[in-house]
Write an enzyme that holds these catalytic residues in place. Structure first.
Site, PDB file in Angstrom:
ATOM      1  N   HIS A   1       0.487  -1.073   0.156  1.00  0.00           N
ATOM      2  CA  HIS A   1       0.232  -0.224  -0.029  1.00  0.00           C
ATOM      3  C   HIS A   1       0.690   1.330  -0.014  1.00  0.00           C
ATOM      4  CE1 HIS A   1      -4.002  -1.287   0.328  1.00  0.00           C
ATOM      5  NE2 HIS A   1      -3.413  -2.528   0.815  1.00  0.00           N
TER       6      HIS A   1
ATOM      7  N   LYS B   1      -8.195  13.677   3.938  1.00  0.00           N
ATOM      8  CA  LYS B   1      -7.959  12.527   4.233  1.00  0.00           C
ATOM      9  C   LYS B   1      -7.126  12.482   5.683  1.00  0.00           C
ATOM     10  CE  LYS B   1      -6.572  13.804   0.252  1.00  0.00           C
ATOM     11  NZ  LYS B   1      -6.622  12.733  -0.442  1.00  0.00           N
ATOM     12  N   ARG B   2      -6.514  11.512   5.604  1.00  0.00           N
ATOM     13  CA  ARG B   2      -5.475  12.148   6.377  1.00  0.00           C
ATOM     14  C   ARG B   2      -4.423  12.906   6.461  1.00  0.00           C
ATOM     15  NH1 ARG B   2      -4.963   7.467  10.252  1.00  0.00           N
ATOM     16  NH2 ARG B   2      -3.781   9.705  11.638  1.00  0.00           N
TER      17      ARG B   2
ATOM     18  N   LYS C   1       0.828  14.204   1.718  1.00  0.00           N
ATOM     19  CA  LYS C   1      -0.306  15.021   0.678  1.00  0.00           C
ATOM     20  C   LYS C   1      -0.534  16.341   0.338  1.00  0.00           C
ATOM     21  CE  LYS C   1      -3.451  10.980   2.617  1.00  0.00           C
ATOM     22  NZ  LYS C   1      -3.647  10.217   1.558  1.00  0.00           N
TER      23      LYS C   1
ATOM     24  N   THR D   1      -8.371   6.594  -2.455  1.00  0.00           N
ATOM     25  CA  THR D   1      -9.725   6.105  -2.866  1.00  0.00           C
ATOM     26  C   THR D   1     -10.962   7.488  -2.870  1.00  0.00           C
ATOM     27  OG1 THR D   1      -9.492   5.665  -0.445  1.00  0.00           O
ATOM     28  CG2 THR D   1      -9.160   4.276  -2.172  1.00  0.00           C
TER      29      THR D   1
ATOM     30  N   LYS E   1     -13.654   8.599  -4.809  1.00  0.00           N
ATOM     31  CA  LYS E   1     -15.415   8.819  -3.864  1.00  0.00           C
ATOM     32  C   LYS E   1     -16.299   9.865  -4.411  1.00  0.00           C
ATOM     33  CE  LYS E   1     -14.225   6.984   0.056  1.00  0.00           C
ATOM     34  NZ  LYS E   1     -13.002   7.136   1.448  1.00  0.00           N
TER      35      LYS E   1
END
Ligand SMILES: *Cc1c(COP(=O)(O)O)cnc(C)c1O
Length: 743
Positions: free
Chosen positions: A297, A482-483, A488, A590, A594
């Site tokens: 992952h 998101k986290r 990110k 992901t 969505k």
């Protein structure tokens, strides 16, 4: 499912004077009792998903929907004067952190929906991921007591508990089974640790802090605890049905390892086969090689698990011995295959007193998969390049997906009905048919605009209630949820917002369409920089939202306690999905999928599944900026962020020039230094925030301009909806079933 029975009994249910929790438990129990029994059929091949996390979210609405009784329940309750939305008070089961755990939940949902026998194994944590609160803009963590209202969707299987042994203690693993409803009812088995106070600790918290030796031991215990319980279960069931013909084990069992956390299951299977059933070591290894498959992952080095031998030996001496034996075998095999010393160092399972769990997984697994095309390429050419040379056939790509049932049907009824009206309801069961929507796009733009506006209004109403920030529903909604992690790049979004804010103030940005930036994220409790980024964004929000010069055009909100239920509202009400990770670092994502399903355009980098999203929906219908992986690779050695600083001085120096206060923690200065000076363990700006910032701000402004042609923008959004079928986890699960599990 006996629907008639359910409806009759629900109508008879006395509701007066009952609390929400009581009603929740009674209605859930009713649904459980009417659902047909579920069990694992040992006569056929079953796939098992071993995962440290299952981020299920709220089960109530989703289960009723899967059982086909959600609408009836809503109506019957309404007749009794009860709004079905009251059950939103019930906690999410947040037994996971983020994407990896949510993927596990989506996979179970899709497999049940498709009628494929996939079952989950994991841990029933007493407390899920912490609940986030803000205190003066800082994140604080509160325990997440998710069973506070009861847990009517689980069944305790006392009679199937098993003893898990460590050198220094024992613990019972007591199964709690949750049905996963669909065309078929599958099983998620979560183990709770019992037997003593020390035993109970094992399943108390998701990811307890592991910065101490004690913490590391606890983490290792957790991993072994559920892996050993699962493997013990599967072996017992196999022997009971098929005897000791272990050469057939893989014909009935395939075990998918979700990242490295459950990789210790490999050693446990070999231990049981050799110790208990007296198989030879090579034969036991052979069974393992036919049974396990591994999903990687992440390529972030800090997430690739290593265990020190001393630690493993302390509590699991037999497992340490077995892993060393596997390592010897692997080295011999790879030497015979012609590997050099340097290559052997890269594939080592055991080296210098340390176990490398990803290498163990790759060596044993019959297949190794990445989670998006780019990610799998990177695994093959970089992280596992030597393995790929020796065992090329093992590597596969399985681009992630999300269940369109929860992420469209359940969270966006309005859009679902709109789609039904155009192409019929067949897409709900056969998602590939969603692409028929392409034929209706320009015509349905006006209807779509109405739906989006309605979902946006609902989201903003919810935000107003929860966060106390009022945003008019004609604002463009940009979301980054998101986290929280440096890769990110929420910090890059923060800088871009500041540049827009400064531009609005000094008049260099004109004709700006009112916009809101919605953030949602939890930071790991010990991750200082991530926490400083939360505080920074909250500071920006305070300033921007209260500035009379800009507040009717620009808003910023950091929603508190982002989780699955919040995500369901945000993805439905968003116009622009921000997916801006440094190229090469987001394995798939992901969240991006969505949003796509709900008709948000992606503003993002060419990373993870963004690449495939853009490929399916068209580059012209999304907004791509930033350095490509190749470019990052090329500039890595010589990148000097200070060259980019002058162009972004005002935004970046807001970290240190007194514009904002970090409450004296030094957190903002540390963020600044991480960009400009670097640190002992990394080069300055190692996520290339300053490098991509200019393109980012310009892209946000371009989106802003494009949005004023509402119809054209809605067409772009609809192109994303119509071409999202590929990102349903139904498609992903079919590929796993065909190429890996052979079920
Ligand atoms: C989907 C989801 C994630 C994963 O989001 P990414 O943007 O892919 O990192 C994380 N948390 C929750 C609650 C989710 O629903």
């Amino acid at each position: 499912m006996n629907t008639i029975n359910f409806t009759t009994r629900l109508k008879e249910l006395k509701t007066e004077g009952k609390t929400t929790a009581e009603l929740y438990n009674e209605i859930s129990a009713l649904a459980m009792s009417c659902a047909t029994g579920y069990s694992v059929n040992p006569a056929v091949k079953n796939a098992y998903y071993l995962s440290m996390e299952f981020l299920i979210g709220r089960s109530f609405y989703n289960n009723l929907m899967e059982l086909g009784i959600l609408d009836e329940t809503r109506e019957i309750l309404a007749e009794k004067g009860i709004d079905i939305n009251v059950f939103e008070e019930i906690e999410d089961a947040a037994l996971g952190n983020g994407g990896l755990g949510r993927l596990a939940a989506c996979f179970l949902d899709s497999a049940a929906g498709l009628g494929l026998p996939l079952h989950g194994f994991g841990i029933r944590y007493r407390y899920g991921l912490f609940k986030q609160a803000f205190e003066n803009g800082f994140q604080i963590e509160l325990p997440d007591d998710w069973q506070r209202f009861g847990d009517p969707w689980s069944v305790r299987r006392e009679e199937e508990k098993r003893l898990i042994e460590f050198a220094d203690m024992q613990a019972y693993a007591v199964p709690y089974d949750m049905p996963v409803f669909g065309k078929k009812v599958n099983r998620l088995r979560l183990y709770q640790a019992e037997g003593s106070a020390a035993a109970e600790k094992i399943s108390e918290y998701l990811y307890p802090a592991d910065d101490t030796e004690e913490g590391k031991l606890l983490r290792l215990r957790q991993e072994y605890f559920f892996s050993a319980a699962a493997v013990g279960d599967l072996l017992d069931a196999f022997v009971k049905k098929h005897g000791k013909s272990f050469e057939n084990f893989h014909k009935y069992n395939v075990i998918q390892l979700n990242d490295t956390h459950p990789v210790i299951a490999v050693a446990e299977l070999i231990r049981l086969l050799t110790e208990k059933y007296r198989l030879s070591f090579p034969n036991a290894v052979k069974v393992a090689k036919q049974t396990f498959a591994y999903t990687n992952h992440t390529v972030l080095p800090e997430a690739l698990e290593c265990w020190s031998e001393a630690l493993v030996r302390k509590i699991l001496p037999a497992i340490a011995d077995i892993m060393i034996k596997i390592s010897v075998l692997a080295t011999r095999e790879q030497t015979d295959a012609g590997c050099t010393k340097e290559e052997l160092a890269q594939t080592a399972i055991y080296k210098g007193g340390t176990f490398y769990m990803a290498n163990l997984a790759v060596y044993i697994a019959k297949t190794v998969n990445g989670v998006a095309a780019l990610h799998t390429d990177i695994l093959k050419r970089d992280l596992f390049s030597v393995f790929n040379k020796i065992y090329a056939g093992k590597f596969q790509n399985k681009t992630n997906g999300v269940t369109h049932r929860r992420w469209v049907e359940l969270c966006n009824k309005e859009l679902s009905s709109l789609i039904d009206g155009k192409i019929g309801a067949g897409w709900r069961r056969d998602i590939a048919s969603l692409d028929k929507l392409n034929a209706h796009i320009p015509d349905m733009a006006e209807d779509f605009i109405k739906v989006k506006r309605e979902k946006k209004a609902k989201l903003l109403e919810y935000i107003k209630e929860r966060e106390g920030i009022e945003i008019p529903p004609d604002f463009i909604v940009f979301s980054q949820v998101k986290r929280l992690h440096e890769y990110k790049r929420q910090l890059m979004t923060a800088f871009a917002i500041l540049e827009i804010y400064n531009g609005l103030k000094d008049g260099t940005i004109k004709d700006f369409y009112p916009s809101v930036f919605v953030f949602g994220a939890k930071s790991a409790p010990a991750y200082r920089r991530a926490k400083a980024i939360i505080k920074f964004i909250n500071e920006i929000a305070d300033k921007v939202n209260s500035d009379p010069e800009t507040r009717d055009r620009l808003k910023v909100v950091f929603v508190c306690n982002y989780n699955v239920s919040y995500a369901e509202k945000i993805v439905a009400g968003t116009d622009v999905s921000l997916q801006v990770s440094t190229a090469g670092l987001e394995a798939s994502g992901t969240g991006n999928m969505k949003f796509m399903f709900n008709g948000a355009v992606t503003c993002g980098t060419m990373d993870g599944a963004n690449i495939e999203i853009v490929e399916k929906a068209g580059k012209e219908n999304n907004y791509i900026f930033g350095a490509l992986v190749e470019e990052i690779e090329r500039i890595k050695g010589g990148y000097n962020p200070e060259e980019y600083l002058p162009a972004h001085k005002k935004a970046v120096e807001a970290l240190i020039d007194g514009t904002f206060s970090d409450g004296g923690t030094g957190g903002f200065k540390e963020l600044y230094d991480s960009l400009i000076k670097g640190a002992s363990w990394h080069a300055p700006d190692n996520y290339f925030v300053l490098y991509d910032l200019k393109g980012y701000t310009q892209t946000l402004l371009k989106i802003n301009r494009d949005y004023s042609d509402k119809t054209a923008f809605a067409v772009k959004q609809l192109k994303n909806v119509a071409n999202a079928a590929y990102f349903s986890s139904d498609r992903t699960i079919k590929e796993y079933a065909r190429d890996i599990w052979e079920i």
